[in-house]
Design an enzyme around this catalytic site. Structure first.
Site, mmCIF file in Angstrom:
data_model
loop_
_atom_site.group_PDB
_atom_site.id
_atom_site.type_symbol
_atom_site.label_atom_id
_atom_site.label_comp_id
_atom_site.label_asym_id
_atom_site.label_seq_id
_atom_site.Cartn_x
_atom_site.Cartn_y
_atom_site.Cartn_z
ATOM 1 N N SER A 189 0.852 -1.191 0.000
ATOM 2 C CA SER A 189 0.000 0.000 0.000
ATOM 3 C C SER A 189 0.886 1.239 0.000
ATOM 4 C CB SER A 189 -0.862 0.022 1.256
ATOM 5 O OG SER A 189 -0.046 0.203 2.394
ATOM 6 N N ASP A 190 0.367 2.342 -0.482
ATOM 7 C CA ASP A 190 1.031 3.595 -0.179
ATOM 8 C C ASP A 190 0.876 3.784 1.328
ATOM 9 O OD1 ASP A 190 2.337 5.963 -0.175
ATOM 10 O OD2 ASP A 190 1.210 6.880 -1.822
ATOM 11 N N TRP A 191 1.667 4.704 1.869
ATOM 12 C CA TRP A 191 1.751 4.812 3.328
ATOM 13 C C TRP A 191 0.408 5.225 3.950
ATOM 14 C CZ3 TRP A 191 5.294 2.366 1.394
ATOM 15 C CH2 TRP A 191 6.431 1.979 2.051
ATOM 16 N N ALA A 236 -2.467 3.872 3.094
ATOM 17 C CA ALA A 236 -3.532 3.893 2.078
ATOM 18 C C ALA A 236 -4.540 2.766 2.262
ATOM 19 C CB ALA A 236 -2.927 3.816 0.682
#
Ligand code: BGC
Length: 791
Positions: A233-235, A237
């Protein structure tokens, strides 16, 4: 199957459900969970993309604290302008070596989102407005990084083309545009470079957060494109951890101290999340860690050699926009260098990609060193480096310096605070102080050259004033020296624009809906982004896609197009007919003169860069496969080629076509008609037709839910009180004293726009998701009561 994958599967078969759940979330901000008893290490991932940003402090993720020194290579916008995949691969290999030297197993880059609008705050971190060019550049970067046994990470997948409310905004985009513009770059990079990892974006795509989109993460990425690595995931997300695992999101980053564990366990117990799905994610985490253990590649870093490579790459991405013949500059007489950027250069963008450089070259020092005693160099500040503002006294100094000099070089561009992750630009103008400085210099001396340091296009109503304009972009730590190399002609300006510079932001169709509504953005322009718009609409850009001058003269001749088994082979002879060495980029576009599906005027489908000494020639061949002619068929949901005539256009920019040939493609299929926006921004009816569905309502703020933002809380009185506490608490974690204005603005945007669930994920178990839900319920009850009381 990879050995590491087979081993990972075996290990997973011995693990308990709890262990697997623990594994599929990070250990902290930057590392994964180990499985000690099986020798599976915890691995370190770091940003990316143009340098290794290994944070000194483990829990800082938005780059407030220092990172260990590393070579700051040119940012993606500059690398994209090189149109040179071999060079980008070399930079990637250097990044791989530096990662290895720092025990970094995955470097979080490259970023390859499409520059839908020139005001995108993170455009400097992306390659191009064109998916073909983006995909090729990203693939090259991945190959380079991974050649050193370090994983790369394609980000941010998908349709993350603005920073404004990036964590909650819903991108509403029709299927064809999604495929042809926003996914194609990822597809090329996945197929051509097999990245170890992909990062999903924060935003929603057509109503669904990217982390829970099975369509994006499994059906398209894995089943269609053959991706066999790990999706992280993006941080912060992750919008729903259990659904995300089902969809194909293997690793939650960073770790959230078990915030989701109870829900994942419950989903598993209920059968919503199957053991097979959980096993897959856990296997991929272990596989990644084992891959990283394999000792291939080199960790030998020669900082001086990497600095030289950064310098070469910066010059290769420097675009000569205009030149009345003043450049290359002669090393005689007196040179006035104007603008604070000459001493304090802007060479990278703010946010998570910020690298602590090993050294920084300034233009003025490099110029002085290069001209030696042959010329004198004077300096005038022009404007304040941080704000971009100026005052009369500074402008008087500029005029005096310019009058006395034989030639003036003004360094202008965008200050740090203009371009960053976390927010977009409100306009495309230079700061007033920069414009005034350019005007003062150009009025006092008509031999004035402007060199620009910025991460994305600017409006240039003043473009006819200076004798030459050089777009140096954000050139990394050696950018200052590279600019001197180019201005003096020691190195040829190698860049071509990988994006269009519109005359005005309002020309761009995406301007009608860009960074306006926190909850939704509608891509009503469809395929009309960048040159696809300018060339179709006949609205000229100030500087078109692919444009870039040289100090010599290139000819392209003898175009032949030959049918091959795969498609066509396009050959042209490039001759350097001018007096100096230089490089030419042969650009191959395809035009479909008659099509049942709407198509932009032309689209880039191939390119090649050649470096030639004066008086020499080289034959260049570019291959076009079937895909070069295809459209995404909205009914069959596959790529289809409509048989018939196609034009192959070969030239030096999207508007400088030197030769064309028509070919007749006989094999193909019937294509379902698809209609685009007749006036480049779809009407409601047209947009409905493009979507094949009703236009979704803009989601309402109330009732509150986990995705509501702190800003949403301001809608109600109780919400406001809670938002104030949350903002205060978040503020306590922030180092106000040391942060610069840009980081403060980014932090502020982050606090305003982060979903409530993120607060729980970051709270280190102080606020559980269950307590958050209770709080949300309470908020909704009180706000409903308040509404009723209001009558
Ligand atoms: C950014 C990513 C970055 C991550 C870790 C996020 O906010 O969008 O690009 O890799 O943070 O710093």
């Amino acid at each position: 199957m990879r050995d590491t994958y087979a081993r990972a599967e075996k290990i997973v078969s011995t693990l308990s459900t709890d262990d697997k759940i623990r594994l599929v979330s990070g250990k902290d901000a930057w590392t994964t969970e180990p499985v000690d008893e099986h020798g599976v290490p915890s691995i370190l991932v770091t940003d990316g993309p143009h340098g290794v940003r290994k944070q000194v402090s483990a829990d800082d993720h938005i780059g407030i604290n220092d990172a260990v020194p590393a070579t700051c290579f040119p940012t993606a916008v500059t690398l994209g302008s090189t149109w040179d995949p071999d060079l980008v691969e070399e930079v990637g290999a250097a990044l791989g070596r530096e990662s290895r030297a720092n025990d970094v197993s995955v470097l979080l880059g490259p970023g390859l989102n499409i520059k839908r609008h020139p005001a995108g705050g993170r455009n400097f971190e992306y390659f191009s407005e064109d998916p073909f060019l983006s995909g090729k550049m990203a693939a090259a970067m991945v190959r380079g990084i991974q050649s050193q046994g370090v994983g790369a990470c394609l980000k941010h997948y998908a349709a993350n083309n603005q920073e404004f409310f990036r964590m909650s905004v819903d991108t509403v985009v029709d299927n064809r545009t999604l495929r042809e513009l926003y996914l194609t770059g990822f597809e090329i990079a996945v197929k051509e470079s097999q990245p170890w990892t992909v990062m999903c974006s924060y935003n929603k795509v057509n109503g669904e957060h990217a982390d829970i989109s099975r369509d994006l993460l499994t059906d398209i990425l894995r089943d269609e494109w053959g991706f066999d690595g790990l999706v992280m995931s993006d941080w912060f997300a992750v919008s729903d951890r259990a659904l995300a695992i089902c969809a194909g999101l293997d690793l939650e980053m960073p770790g959230s101290s078990g915030a989701w564990d109870a829900e994942v366990k419950a989903a598993h117990a209920s059968g919503l999340l199957t053991t097979a799905e959980l096993d897959l994610a856990a296997t991929r985490v272990i596989d990644l860690a084992l891959r990283a253990q394999n000792d291939t590649g080199s960790s030998q870093v020669d900082p001086a050699a990497h600095h030289e490579l950064a310098r070469r790459a910066a010059a290769a991405g420097t675009v000569l926009l205009t030149n009345d013949g003043i450049l290359p500059l002669e090393r005689t007489g007196s040179i006035a260098v104007v603008g604070s950027f000459a001493k304090k250069p802007r060479y990278q963008g703010a946010g998570s990609s910020l690298v602590t450089p090993t050294q920084v070259d300034t233009f003025i020092d490099a110029l002085r060193a290069a001209v030696g005693d042959a010329a004198t160099v004077h300096y005038a500040q022009g404007y304040d480096v941080a704000t971009g503002e100026t005052e009369e006294a500074l402008l008087t100094e500029v005029r005096e310096a310019a009058r006395k000099a034989d030639v003036v070089i003004v360094l202008a561009g965008l200050p740090d605070s203009y371009e960053s992750e976390g927010f977009d630009r409100d306009h495309l103008r230079l700061p007033d102080g920069h414009i005034a400085t350019i005007a003062a210099a150009a009025e006092a001396n008509d031999r004035t050259v402007v060199a620009l340091l910025n991460g994305a296009p600017i409006e240039m109503p003043w473009a006819d004033g200076p004798a030459a304009i050089v777009e140096a972009y954000l050139g990394g730590q050696a950018g200052g020296a590279a600019l001197a190399d180019v201005i003096l002609g020691d190195v040829a300006p190698g860049g071509r624009l990988a994006e269009s510079f519109p005359v005005s932001a309002s020309d761009v169709p995406a301007d009608r809906d860009f960074a306006r509504h926190p909850k939704q953005v509608q891509y009503r322009e469809g395929l009309y982004v960048g040159y696809r718009f300018h060339d179709s609409a006949g609205v000229p850009a100030r500087f078109p896609f692919g444009h870039g001058l040289t100090y010599t003269a290139f000819e392209q001749s003898g175009l032949t197009v030959r049918k091959t088994k795969e498609g066509y082979s396009v050959t042209v002879t490039v001759t350097n007919a001018g007096p100096r060495a230089g490089s030419e980029v042969v650009q191959v576009y395809v035009r479909d003169p008659e099509s049942i599906a709407y198509r932009p005027e032309k689209e880039l489908k191939g390119f090649a860069k050649v470096h030639l000494e004066p008086g020499t020639s080289q034959k260049v061949t570019v291959r076009l496969d079937r895909r070069a002619f295809a459209v995404w068929d909205i009914r069959a949901q596959e790529w289809r080629v409509e048989p018939g005539a196609f034009e192959i256009l070969v030239g030096a920019s999207s508007t400088d076509i030197r030769a064309r040939r028509t070919v007749t493609v006989a094999e193909g299929e019937a294509v379902f008609p698809s209609h685009g926006p007749s006036a480049f921004v779809a009407t409601d009816d047209e947009f409905r037709t493009m979507l094949g569905a009703d236009i979704p309502e803009v989601p309402s703020v109330l009732p509150y839910h986990r995705d509501s933002t702190t800003e949403d809380l301001h809608e109600t009185a109780t919400g406001r009180a809670i938002a104030a506490i949350m903002t205060q608490e978040a503020g306590k974690q922030f180092d106000w004293e040391h942060a610069d204005a840009t980081t403060k603005r980014m932090f502020d945007a982050n606090v305003r726009t982060a979903p409530l669930r993120q607060i729980a994920m970051e709270s280190q178990s102080k606020l559980t998701l269950a307590s958050l839900d209770r709080l949300i319920k309470l908020l909704n009850v009180t706000s409903a009561k308040a509404w009723r009381a209001r009558g």
